[in-house]
Design a protein around this motif. Sequence first.
Motif, mmCIF file in Angstrom:
data_model
loop_
_atom_site.group_PDB
_atom_site.id
_atom_site.type_symbol
_atom_site.label_atom_id
_atom_site.label_comp_id
_atom_site.label_asym_id
_atom_site.label_seq_id
_atom_site.Cartn_x
_atom_site.Cartn_y
_atom_site.Cartn_z
ATOM 1 N N ASN A 41 -0.973 -3.485 -3.217
ATOM 2 C CA ASN A 41 -1.945 -2.525 -2.734
ATOM 3 C C ASN A 41 -1.843 -1.261 -3.596
ATOM 4 O OD1 ASN A 41 -3.593 -0.761 -1.387
ATOM 5 N ND2 ASN A 41 -2.795 -1.249 0.656
ATOM 6 N N ALA A 42 -2.768 -1.086 -4.494
ATOM 7 C CA ALA A 42 -2.728 0.037 -5.434
ATOM 8 C C ALA A 42 -2.885 1.371 -4.714
ATOM 9 C CB ALA A 42 -3.819 -0.124 -6.487
ATOM 10 N N TYR A 43 -3.706 1.410 -3.681
ATOM 11 C CA TYR A 43 -3.938 2.666 -2.972
ATOM 12 C C TYR A 43 -2.667 3.147 -2.277
ATOM 13 C CZ TYR A 43 -5.885 6.104 0.199
ATOM 14 O OH TYR A 43 -6.142 7.264 0.871
ATOM 15 N N SER A 44 -1.973 2.255 -1.571
ATOM 16 C CA SER A 44 -0.760 2.678 -0.876
ATOM 17 C C SER A 44 0.334 3.079 -1.872
ATOM 18 C CB SER A 44 -0.259 1.584 0.067
ATOM 19 O OG SER A 44 0.127 0.451 -0.660
ATOM 20 N N ALA A 45 0.395 2.403 -3.019
ATOM 21 C CA ALA A 45 1.356 2.793 -4.046
ATOM 22 C C ALA A 45 1.023 4.172 -4.602
ATOM 23 C CB ALA A 45 1.380 1.761 -5.163
ATOM 24 N N PHE A 46 -0.260 4.467 -4.782
ATOM 25 C CA PHE A 46 -0.678 5.781 -5.259
ATOM 26 C C PHE A 46 -0.312 6.863 -4.256
ATOM 27 C CE2 PHE A 46 -3.839 9.187 -5.420
ATOM 28 C CZ PHE A 46 -3.662 9.619 -6.723
ATOM 29 N N VAL A 47 -0.576 6.610 -2.967
ATOM 30 C CA VAL A 47 -0.261 7.588 -1.921
ATOM 31 C C VAL A 47 1.246 7.818 -1.846
ATOM 32 C CG1 VAL A 47 -0.317 7.983 0.575
ATOM 33 C CG2 VAL A 47 -2.352 7.159 -0.599
ATOM 34 N N LYS A 48 2.025 6.749 -1.964
ATOM 35 C CA LYS A 48 3.482 6.879 -1.945
ATOM 36 C C LYS A 48 3.967 7.714 -3.136
ATOM 37 C CE LYS A 48 7.710 4.167 -1.854
ATOM 38 N NZ LYS A 48 8.280 2.821 -1.959
ATOM 39 N N GLY A 49 3.402 7.483 -4.308
ATOM 40 C CA GLY A 49 3.761 8.263 -5.489
ATOM 41 C C GLY A 49 3.371 9.726 -5.357
ATOM 42 N N ALA A 50 2.203 9.973 -4.771
ATOM 43 C CA ALA A 50 1.753 11.357 -4.584
ATOM 44 C C ALA A 50 2.662 12.090 -3.605
ATOM 45 C CB ALA A 50 0.305 11.379 -4.097
ATOM 46 N N SER A 51 3.088 11.413 -2.554
ATOM 47 C CA SER A 51 3.984 12.074 -1.600
ATOM 48 C C SER A 51 5.335 12.348 -2.248
ATOM 49 C CB SER A 51 4.150 11.234 -0.334
ATOM 50 O OG SER A 51 4.840 10.038 -0.612
ATOM 51 N N GLY A 52 5.782 11.459 -3.142
ATOM 52 C CA GLY A 52 7.017 11.711 -3.884
ATOM 53 C C GLY A 52 6.883 12.905 -4.804
ATOM 54 N N ALA A 53 5.696 13.087 -5.371
ATOM 55 C CA ALA A 53 5.460 14.242 -6.250
ATOM 56 C C ALA A 53 5.494 15.547 -5.456
ATOM 57 C CB ALA A 53 4.130 14.084 -6.963
ATOM 58 N N ILE A 54 4.967 15.508 -4.251
ATOM 59 C CA ILE A 54 4.993 16.714 -3.408
ATOM 60 C C ILE A 54 6.424 17.057 -3.039
ATOM 61 C CG2 ILE A 54 4.320 17.634 -1.154
ATOM 62 C CD1 ILE A 54 1.673 16.077 -1.510
ATOM 63 N N GLU A 55 7.226 16.055 -2.697
ATOM 64 C CA GLU A 55 8.640 16.294 -2.392
ATOM 65 C C GLU A 55 9.367 16.859 -3.602
ATOM 66 O OE1 GLU A 55 10.429 12.722 -0.880
ATOM 67 O OE2 GLU A 55 8.795 12.424 0.550
ATOM 68 N N LEU A 56 9.056 16.329 -4.771
ATOM 69 C CA LEU A 56 9.674 16.826 -6.007
ATOM 70 C C LEU A 56 9.323 18.289 -6.235
ATOM 71 C CD1 LEU A 56 11.186 16.336 -8.721
ATOM 72 C CD2 LEU A 56 8.964 15.733 -9.670
ATOM 73 N N MET A 57 8.077 18.642 -6.066
ATOM 74 C CA MET A 57 7.661 20.034 -6.297
ATOM 75 C C MET A 57 8.321 20.991 -5.312
ATOM 76 S SD MET A 57 6.067 20.456 -8.989
ATOM 77 C CE MET A 57 5.835 22.181 -8.690
#
Length: 168
Positions: free
Chosen positions: A23-39
């Motif tokens: 599921n590309a969409y859920s992988a994208f959302v998971k990556g975006a949430s990881g980016a927010i945590e990183l920031m």
Amino acid sequence: MTLYIVPLIFITVLLISLLKKKNAYSAFVKGASGAIELMTSVLPYLLVVMVACEVFRVSGASGAVSGFLAPALEFVGIPRECTELLLLRPLSGAGSLSVLEHIYEVYGTDGIIGRCASVIYGSSETVFYVSAIYFSKSNVKNLRYAIPLALIASFLGNVIGCNICRLM
């Protein structure tokens, strides 16, 4: 050509995800949430580096230190007019860009000073900014050699680059 690279990457990722039945969409959302945590975890480190750099520049300390170091730097081939850029580049991209623009306005881009300033800006990195980002998320706690070696390598590259500019 560059207009097609991002859509091509996007389509390629979608095709690979379809082939692997992911599921590309859920992988994208998971990556975006990881980016927010990183920031949120990196932001304090970035703020400290940015504030320290601006204080160094605005207080006039960078000008005073560059004036003091100018004779020694001229001896190794770096023009006096580029010393403040050499000092600010490891600290701040924006601060060093404003110094570079000032050098271009005053001395132009075609002379030795403009060429050396271009080499200094283009061949070195904002060492402290990059270190704040990389080392804030890594397990490396002993930075004993990383930052000094990066600064020495950057300095040597600038000296060699400015001396090559003198030969051209």
